[in-house]
Design a protein around this motif. Sequence first.
Motif, PDB file in Angstrom:
ATOM      1  N   TYR A 163      39.861 -28.842  12.210  1.00 14.43           N
ATOM      2  CA  TYR A 163      38.583 -28.676  11.293  1.00 14.43           C
ATOM      3  C   TYR A 163      38.457 -26.991  11.700  1.00 14.43           C
ATOM      4  N   ARG A 171      35.583 -37.494  12.528  1.00 18.59           N
ATOM      5  CA  ARG A 171      35.936 -36.622  11.458  1.00 18.59           C
ATOM      6  C   ARG A 171      34.703 -36.032  10.967  1.00 18.59           C
ATOM      7  N   SER A 172      33.576 -36.891  10.751  1.00 16.17           N
ATOM      8  CA  SER A 172      32.316 -35.962  10.257  1.00 16.17           C
ATOM      9  C   SER A 172      31.738 -35.265  11.312  1.00 16.17           C
ATOM     10  N   LYS A 186      33.642 -31.728  11.646  1.00 22.50           N
ATOM     11  CA  LYS A 186      33.352 -30.872  10.581  1.00 22.50           C
ATOM     12  C   LYS A 186      31.835 -30.090  10.918  1.00 22.50           C
TER      13      LYS A 186
END
Length: 302
Positions: free
Chosen positions: A36, A67-68, A71
Amino acid sequence: MHPPRLRPILCQLKAARLQRSISTSKPVVELAYDLYEPESSKKNPGAPKNAPVLFLHGLFGSKKNNRSMSKVLARDLDRPVYALDLRNHGNSPHSPHHDYTALASDVEAFINTHNLHNSTLIGHSMGAKTAMCVALRSPSKVANLIPVDNAPVDAALKSDFNIYVKGMMEVERAKVKKQSEADEILKPYAKELAVRQFLLTNLMRAKDGPHMIWRVPLNYLAAALDDMADFPYRDPDEIRYEKPTLFLRGTKSHYIPDETLPIIGRFFPLFKVADIEAGHWVISENPEGFRRAVVEFLQDKD
């Protein structure tokens, strides 16, 4: 006793010997990952990159779990974030060797392969102990460390991972065709819906039939549960990490009790502790509390 000025040098020499003896005993695996990038890197891809963050998940997790948050941290810290799949998880290769020295060797190889410098390691649970091992063995590779809800001690797993494995094996034997069927089988073994949903992220369709199978090798992980409770280092006079370290612990969790703080301080003398209103699943239960603690800690280091 050695003179104080010699102790850091002796610790580094012992750590180097430990790393050489351990890393050559088991083959490393090439870890799958997601990268990311911060907006600054996207806008100016040729510019030098800021120090990277490596994000390590817990047992039965994967890079998708983070994942979130990856980011968010890439945005807030303006740093690239590598979310890794540790061996026997996600899209990374399987191996019968699953202990913290093997896991740490994989992460060290990843750092070397990708030519990463001044890395921050963030790890939850199994990932926390893995990150601690990397920092202790290879302090030059790690600028700072954030273990999440785990301590550098040998302690029985304080949740029901062995029960989860039994339920997952029953799902495997049943050759279910739907995730809902697997969920019904798991209910006696994992009563909380959030836990079952977490475990079920490892379920996928078999290539050779209509049934579903587990992405993770249950036989290897079941055999490794004792190793996951263990910590491979016992003597902080022989090996320690003398750089900034933040231990995050859930206020409703028992993985970092107060009685572990003295041994934490001996392995990681520059450590701090931040309590987050959550159970063991700190990142998913209180993402904003986790984000705030990490960003505040790392912004002080920039």
